[in-house]
Structures are given as structure tokens and as C-alpha cells.
Motif scaffolding. Structure first.
Motif, short mmCIF file in Angstrom:
data_model
loop_
_atom_site.label_atom_id
_atom_site.label_comp_id
_atom_site.label_asym_id
_atom_site.label_seq_id
_atom_site.Cartn_x
_atom_site.Cartn_y
_atom_site.Cartn_z
N ILE A 38 29.32 14.60 -67.72
CA ILE A 38 30.36 15.46 -67.15
C ILE A 38 30.02 16.93 -67.42
N ASN A 39 29.59 17.25 -68.64
CA ASN A 39 29.23 18.63 -68.96
C ASN A 39 28.06 19.11 -68.10
N GLU A 40 27.05 18.27 -67.90
CA GLU A 40 25.91 18.63 -67.06
C GLU A 40 26.35 18.90 -65.62
N MET A 62 29.41 19.69 -64.49
CA MET A 62 30.24 20.89 -64.40
C MET A 62 29.42 22.16 -64.58
N SER A 63 28.42 22.10 -65.44
CA SER A 63 27.54 23.26 -65.62
C SER A 63 26.75 23.54 -64.34
N VAL A 90 35.51 14.86 -61.76
CA VAL A 90 35.56 16.32 -61.90
C VAL A 90 36.31 16.94 -60.72
N VAL A 99 33.34 26.93 -73.45
CA VAL A 99 32.66 26.27 -74.58
C VAL A 99 33.73 25.89 -75.59
N THR A 127 31.23 29.74 -68.21
CA THR A 127 31.41 28.32 -68.54
C THR A 127 32.16 28.22 -69.86
N VAL A 141 30.43 12.13 -71.71
CA VAL A 141 30.76 13.53 -71.97
C VAL A 141 29.58 14.41 -71.55
N HIS A 142 28.37 14.01 -71.93
CA HIS A 142 27.17 14.78 -71.58
C HIS A 142 27.00 14.85 -70.06
#
Length: 127
Positions: free
Chosen positions: A63-65, A67-68, A30, A124, A122, A60-61
Motif C-alpha cells: 500500500i505504501n509503495e 501510494m508513493s 486506496v 510519514v 507524502t 502495508v509495504h
């Protein structure tokens, strides 16, 4: 297979594109793909010119967590429905097989996660 003249047994990867010296691979990916992400949340063009490709839904999950977590705004969490349709003729059998725990734990391509947390700023992606 016969080796052709001039063919090499390896592919050389340039040093400047390798991620080195990291303890958390998600953080390294990231931070190298989106440097200064948390300070540029309101610039859509910054996100449009970069992408992270991931091999699995689990990655993916993760990375999303991560970045969030960089977004300091308060999030709103939305949950999916966790019961089966009552119009089926085998309602009792479905209830035994499709418990809320099973339904909430499904994570696969084409099925939305049970829990979705959205934060202001964020991005989406809707598919």
C-alpha cells in the motif's frame, strides 16, 4: 453449540461498502479510501480522517509503495547500515551469519526497512 432463536448463521455486509469489480486489490482499496489522493497531497485533514488497516507488514509495504507512486515528486532514498557492530567479541562469526543481504532483507515489526524513500508531500508516520 446450540443455535439461539433469532440467531443467524451469517453476517450481512451492505453492498455499498464492498469493493467490487477490481483487478488490483491494492489500487481498489486506496482509490476507495483516498479518492483523488494525488490531487489533495497538501491537505493534512484529508489524510487524518481516513485509514487503511492491513493484516500484514507485506500488505502495508504494498500500500505504501502504491501510494508513493501516486506522488509525482522526485524522491530521496535513504539506506540503513548493513553491517554488525565491530565491538562484539565474535566479530567473525557474526559477519558470517549477518551478511549485508540478510540484514537488508529484514522486514518485521519494530525494525526499520533497509531502504526508505521520502517524497515532498507524502505523509510519514513516526512511531
Amino acid at each position: 453449540m446450540e443455535k439461539l432463536k433469532g440467531e443467524s448463521d451469517y453476517i450481512e455486509i451492505l453492498e455499498e461498502i464492498l469493493l467490487q469489480y477490481f483487478t488490483d486489490p491494492i489500487q481498489a482499496i486506496v482509490e476507495n479510501t483516498y479518492p483523488s489522493f494525488s490531487s489533495i497531497l497538501d491537505d493534512p485533514s484529508y489524510l487524518q480522517n481516513r485509514a487503511i488497516l492491513a493484516p500484514t507488514i507485506g500488505v502495508v509495504h504494498s500500500i505504501n509503495e502504491y501510494m508513493s507512486s501516486l506522488n509525482t515528486y522526485e524522491g530521496s532514498t535513504y539506506l540503513s547500515c548493513d553491517s554488525t557492530c565491530k565491538s562484539d567479541s565474535n566479530v567473525e562469526m557474526l559477519a558470517d551469519v549477518h551478511t549485508p543481504e540478510v540484514l537488508n532483507g529484514i522486514k518485521c515489526l519494530g525494525v526499520a526497512n533497509h531502504e526508505l524513500t521520502l517524497k515532498v508531500g507524502t505523509p510519514v508516520m513516526l512511531l
